[in-house]
Design a protein around this motif. Structure first.
Motif, PDB file in Angstrom:
ATOM      1  N   ASP A  65      57.320  16.574  44.281  1.00 51.84           N
ATOM      2  CA  ASP A  65      57.177  16.163  42.888  1.00 51.84           C
ATOM      3  C   ASP A  65      55.948  16.729  42.204  1.00 51.84           C
ATOM      4  O   ASP A  65      55.683  16.401  41.051  1.00 51.84           O
ATOM      5  CB  ASP A  65      57.127  14.631  42.804  1.00 51.84           C
ATOM      6  N   HIS A  66      55.217  17.569  42.887  1.00 48.87           N
ATOM      7  CA  HIS A  66      53.937  18.048  42.352  1.00 48.87           C
ATOM      8  C   HIS A  66      53.639  19.419  42.929  1.00 48.87           C
ATOM      9  O   HIS A  66      54.263  19.854  43.912  1.00 48.87           O
ATOM     10  CB  HIS A  66      52.809  17.095  42.746  1.00 48.87           C
ATOM     11  N   PHE A  67      52.691  20.099  42.317  1.00 49.68           N
ATOM     12  CA  PHE A  67      52.219  21.380  42.827  1.00 49.68           C
ATOM     13  C   PHE A  67      50.738  21.252  43.176  1.00 49.68           C
ATOM     14  O   PHE A  67      49.870  21.925  42.635  1.00 49.68           O
ATOM     15  CB  PHE A  67      52.460  22.492  41.796  1.00 49.68           C
ATOM     16  N   ALA A  68      50.466  20.327  44.085  1.00 52.07           N
ATOM     17  CA  ALA A  68      49.131  20.189  44.676  1.00 52.07           C
ATOM     18  C   ALA A  68      49.232  20.602  46.126  1.00 52.07           C
ATOM     19  O   ALA A  68      50.252  20.361  46.778  1.00 52.07           O
ATOM     20  CB  ALA A  68      48.638  18.748  44.569  1.00 52.07           C
ATOM     21  N   MET A  69      48.182  21.238  46.632  1.00 53.04           N
ATOM     22  CA  MET A  69      48.217  21.743  48.003  1.00 53.04           C
ATOM     23  C   MET A  69      47.022  21.258  48.807  1.00 53.04           C
ATOM     24  O   MET A  69      45.960  20.953  48.244  1.00 53.04           O
ATOM     25  CB  MET A  69      48.247  23.279  48.005  1.00 53.04           C
ATOM     26  N   VAL A  70      47.224  21.205  50.114  1.00 54.80           N
ATOM     27  CA  VAL A  70      46.110  20.955  51.011  1.00 54.80           C
ATOM     28  C   VAL A  70      45.043  22.029  50.763  1.00 54.80           C
ATOM     29  O   VAL A  70      45.353  23.207  50.592  1.00 54.80           O
ATOM     30  CB  VAL A  70      46.585  20.991  52.479  1.00 54.80           C
ATOM     31  N   GLY A  71      43.798  21.602  50.709  1.00 53.76           N
ATOM     32  CA  GLY A  71      42.717  22.562  50.485  1.00 53.76           C
ATOM     33  C   GLY A  71      42.602  23.053  49.052  1.00 53.76           C
ATOM     34  O   GLY A  71      41.828  23.971  48.779  1.00 53.76           O
ATOM     35  N   GLY A  72      43.347  22.448  48.128  1.00 52.34           N
ATOM     36  CA  GLY A  72      43.292  22.892  46.743  1.00 52.34           C
ATOM     37  C   GLY A  72      43.813  24.304  46.535  1.00 52.34           C
ATOM     38  O   GLY A  72      43.481  24.966  45.540  1.00 52.34           O
ATOM     39  N   GLN A  73      44.705  24.767  47.442  1.00 55.32           N
ATOM     40  CA  GLN A  73      45.131  26.164  47.425  1.00 55.32           C
ATOM     41  C   GLN A  73      46.114  26.492  46.299  1.00 55.32           C
ATOM     42  O   GLN A  73      46.496  27.650  46.127  1.00 55.32           O
ATOM     43  CB  GLN A  73      45.753  26.528  48.772  1.00 55.32           C
ATOM     44  N   GLN A  74      46.502  25.499  45.495  1.00 56.23           N
ATOM     45  CA  GLN A  74      47.346  25.819  44.340  1.00 56.23           C
ATOM     46  C   GLN A  74      46.619  26.717  43.341  1.00 56.23           C
ATOM     47  O   GLN A  74      47.264  27.345  42.486  1.00 56.23           O
ATOM     48  CB  GLN A  74      47.824  24.539  43.641  1.00 56.23           C
TER      49      GLN A  74
ATOM     50  N   MET B 218      43.454  26.940  56.939  1.00 54.22           N
ATOM     51  CA  MET B 218      43.174  27.055  55.499  1.00 54.22           C
ATOM     52  C   MET B 218      43.456  25.712  54.831  1.00 54.22           C
ATOM     53  O   MET B 218      44.195  25.624  53.853  1.00 54.22           O
ATOM     54  CB  MET B 218      44.008  28.163  54.851  1.00 54.22           C
ATOM     55  N   GLY B 219      42.911  24.658  55.416  1.00 57.96           N
ATOM     56  CA  GLY B 219      43.081  23.329  54.855  1.00 57.96           C
ATOM     57  C   GLY B 219      43.634  22.316  55.838  1.00 57.96           C
ATOM     58  O   GLY B 219      43.402  21.120  55.699  1.00 57.96           O
TER      59      GLY B 219
ATOM     60  N   ALA C  55      51.231  18.152  50.373  1.00 60.69           N
ATOM     61  CA  ALA C  55      49.996  17.381  50.236  1.00 60.69           C
ATOM     62  C   ALA C  55      50.274  16.022  49.614  1.00 60.69           C
ATOM     63  O   ALA C  55      51.277  15.816  48.924  1.00 60.69           O
ATOM     64  CB  ALA C  55      48.996  18.146  49.378  1.00 60.69           C
ATOM     65  N   ASP C  56      49.383  15.087  49.864  1.00 58.19           N
ATOM     66  CA  ASP C  56      49.424  13.775  49.217  1.00 58.19           C
ATOM     67  C   ASP C  56      48.481  13.819  48.024  1.00 58.19           C
ATOM     68  O   ASP C  56      47.259  13.747  48.188  1.00 58.19           O
ATOM     69  CB  ASP C  56      48.995  12.695  50.201  1.00 58.19           C
ATOM     70  N   PRO C  57      49.007  13.937  46.794  1.00 60.97           N
ATOM     71  CA  PRO C  57      48.141  14.107  45.628  1.00 60.97           C
ATOM     72  C   PRO C  57      47.410  12.833  45.230  1.00 60.97           C
ATOM     73  O   PRO C  57      46.482  12.879  44.415  1.00 60.97           O
ATOM     74  CB  PRO C  57      49.111  14.546  44.533  1.00 60.97           C
ATOM     75  N   LEU C  58      47.809  11.687  45.808  1.00 66.26           N
ATOM     76  CA  LEU C  58      47.179  10.415  45.447  1.00 66.26           C
ATOM     77  C   LEU C  58      46.098   9.994  46.429  1.00 66.26           C
ATOM     78  O   LEU C  58      45.474   8.943  46.250  1.00 66.26           O
ATOM     79  CB  LEU C  58      48.251   9.323  45.353  1.00 66.26           C
ATOM     80  N   ALA C  59      45.882  10.806  47.450  1.00 67.55           N
ATOM     81  CA  ALA C  59      44.875  10.455  48.449  1.00 67.55           C
ATOM     82  C   ALA C  59      43.474  10.529  47.853  1.00 67.55           C
ATOM     83  O   ALA C  59      43.176  11.400  47.027  1.00 67.55           O
ATOM     84  CB  ALA C  59      44.975  11.391  49.643  1.00 67.55           C
ATOM     85  N   LEU C  60      42.627   9.599  48.274  1.00 70.93           N
ATOM     86  CA  LEU C  60      41.221   9.608  47.855  1.00 70.93           C
ATOM     87  C   LEU C  60      40.445  10.432  48.876  1.00 70.93           C
ATOM     88  O   LEU C  60      39.952   9.930  49.876  1.00 70.93           O
ATOM     89  CB  LEU C  60      40.673   8.186  47.770  1.00 70.93           C
ATOM     90  N   ASN C  61      40.382  11.723  48.617  1.00 72.00           N
ATOM     91  CA  ASN C  61      39.684  12.621  49.543  1.00 72.00           C
ATOM     92  C   ASN C  61      39.129  13.802  48.743  1.00 72.00           C
ATOM     93  O   ASN C  61      39.338  13.915  47.534  1.00 72.00           O
ATOM     94  CB  ASN C  61      40.630  13.111  50.649  1.00 72.00           C
ATOM     95  N   ASP C  62      38.444  14.676  49.421  1.00 68.96           N
ATOM     96  CA  ASP C  62      37.955  15.912  48.818  1.00 68.96           C
ATOM     97  C   ASP C  62      38.851  17.039  49.313  1.00 68.96           C
ATOM     98  O   ASP C  62      38.711  17.486  50.460  1.00 68.96           O
ATOM     99  CB  ASP C  62      36.496  16.169  49.219  1.00 68.96           C
ATOM    100  N   PRO C  63      39.797  17.511  48.487  1.00 73.08           N
ATOM    101  CA  PRO C  63      40.823  18.439  48.971  1.00 73.08           C
ATOM    102  C   PRO C  63      40.291  19.706  49.620  1.00 73.08           C
ATOM    103  O   PRO C  63      40.931  20.255  50.512  1.00 73.08           O
ATOM    104  CB  PRO C  63      41.620  18.758  47.704  1.00 73.08           C
TER     105      PRO C  63
END
Length: 396
Positions: A344-353, A89-90, A45-53
């Motif tokens: 570099d991060h533990f963010a996922m598409v759809g907020g699935q982390q 799922m995202g 995922a792109d954790p810096l994107a301006l979106n609603d995960p």
């Protein structure tokens, strides 16, 4: 160097865990495998994107493609835009098609790189689908788009078909159409309801043995258009029974993330042409790529003892990652990629982390160490400490 970290245990106490495993080297494959092996690959995922995960996907394309290049370097193929990539799922269809396009482009620069891409009906609104004709049109749309890019198809199970089909005849009708239209042999994909509850009763039968009969009839009618079938039922006996019944030349791709080692090694039934073994199309190979590569190299060299010695410790890890609710296994796969420094991060598409608990991650860490797949133990400990600290647990 000794690495220790405070982790929660099942009884809610805290204990110091000392990393003891010697990581396997992630070295390039030396020679061809004697099994076809696809890793269903995750997306970064792109954790810096301006979106609603939870509502839209944002992908870090550079990191996502870099991970596929890593898998190819280890001799593994990539099963693209599958459920491991959070398809349904995202990850939506337009983003999936872009992912497929980018992977196929990247593969051109890697000699021998294998890519097979998921083709489904996930752009349909399930609440509005009413007919099998709509399902057929949806498959046609995705098939045409992927084949226009030169892609090999993995025909994914369809939630829409499971919803509107009245029985086996509707499944036969849809798959007869798909296979008659395919430009080259495809991989069929039978995903059990433990992976996706919306697929319960697939092939028009509630009982697995009866559903298997329907699938085998479809394959037998289109042998020239079926490379193989991947089944993900987490039942090794069902897989063995089905692979023994496949027509000559049609492969069984194991999707059993509980029993993959013995299924890939084979059961001694007849010879390989008579389906005494499974090839692989597995989500767990994303998380244990170095172990999978080394084990498959050993198997190709006739060293079954080493093959099992490498993979046996990974099985408890895989069973943990894929424990019920199995559909949340993607969280564990991405967590492993983060621990091992592939992102570099533990963010996922759809907020699935957020789909798994802290207890789950703690046990995953311990099992990954014991399986020797924490390839950078110092980094893994540092990142695990960060996760613990976010939950109020600090190491001395």
């Amino acid at each position: 160097m000794t690495h220790s970290i405070v982790l929660p245990t099942a009884d809610r106490s805290l204990q110091t865990y000392t990393v003891s495993g010697t990581p396997l080297n992630a070295k390039p494959a030396a020679g061809a495998f004697n099994r076809i092996a696809y890793s269903a690959a995750h997306v970064v995922a792109d954790p810096l994107a301006l979106n609603d995960p939870w509502l839209s996907s944002a992908v870090d394309w550079d990191k996502t493609i870099a991970y596929r290049q890593y898998l190819w370097s280890l001799g593994l193929g990539v099963a693209e835009a599958m459920d491991t990539a959070q398809r349904g799922m995202g990850l939506d269809w337009p983003t999936s098609l872009e992912l497929i396009r980018r992977s196929l482009d990247a593969a051109k620069d890697v000699p021998g790189a294998m890519v097979a891409s998921g083709c489904g009906t996930d752009h349909l609104d399930l609440d509005r689908v009413t007919s099998v004709d709509e399902v057929i049109a949806a498959y046609d749309l995705q098939m045409e788009a992927i084949e226009a890019l030169g892609g090999k198809l993995i025909v994914m199970a369809s939630r829409a078909l499971a919803r509107v089909a009245k029985g086996p005849r509707d499944y036969v009708r849809v798959y007869d159409h798909i296979l008659s239209q395919a430009a080259q042999p495809v991989v069929l994909h039978w995903l059990g309801d433990m992976f996706d509850p919306a697929l319960a009763g697939y092939w028009g039968r509630a009982q697995v043995d009866e559903a298997m009969d329907v699938a085998l009839d479809v394959i037998a009618a289109h042998v020239d258009k079926v490379d193989g079938i991947k089944i993900s039922l987490l039942d090794k006996d069902k897989e063995i029974a089905m692979r023994r019944r496949l027509p000559a030349g049609v492969r069984m791709y194991t999707g059993d993330d509980f029993n993959y080692a013995e299924l890939i090694a084979g059961d001694g039934f007849g010879d390989e042409a008579n389906h005494g073994k499974s090839d692989a199309l597995l989500g767990i190979f994303d998380a244990i790529a170095p172990a999978a590569s080394q084990a498959l190299q050993a198997l190709a060299q006739g060293d079954q003892a080493r093959f099992h010695a490498i993979l046996a410790p990974t099985v408890p890890l895989s069973r943990h990652i894929f424990q019920a609710p199995t559909r949340f296994y993607k969280t564990g796969v991405v967590f492993m990629a983060w621990l091992n420094g592939h992102q570099d991060h533990f963010a996922m598409v759809g907020g699935q982390q957020s789909a798994r608990s802290l207890q789950h991650f703690a046990e995953l860490f311990r099992l990954a160490d014991q399986a020797q797949v924490l390839v950078k133990p110092d980094l893994a400990v540092q990142r695990m400490r960060t996760l613990m600290a976010m939950h109020g647990i600090t190491s001395v």
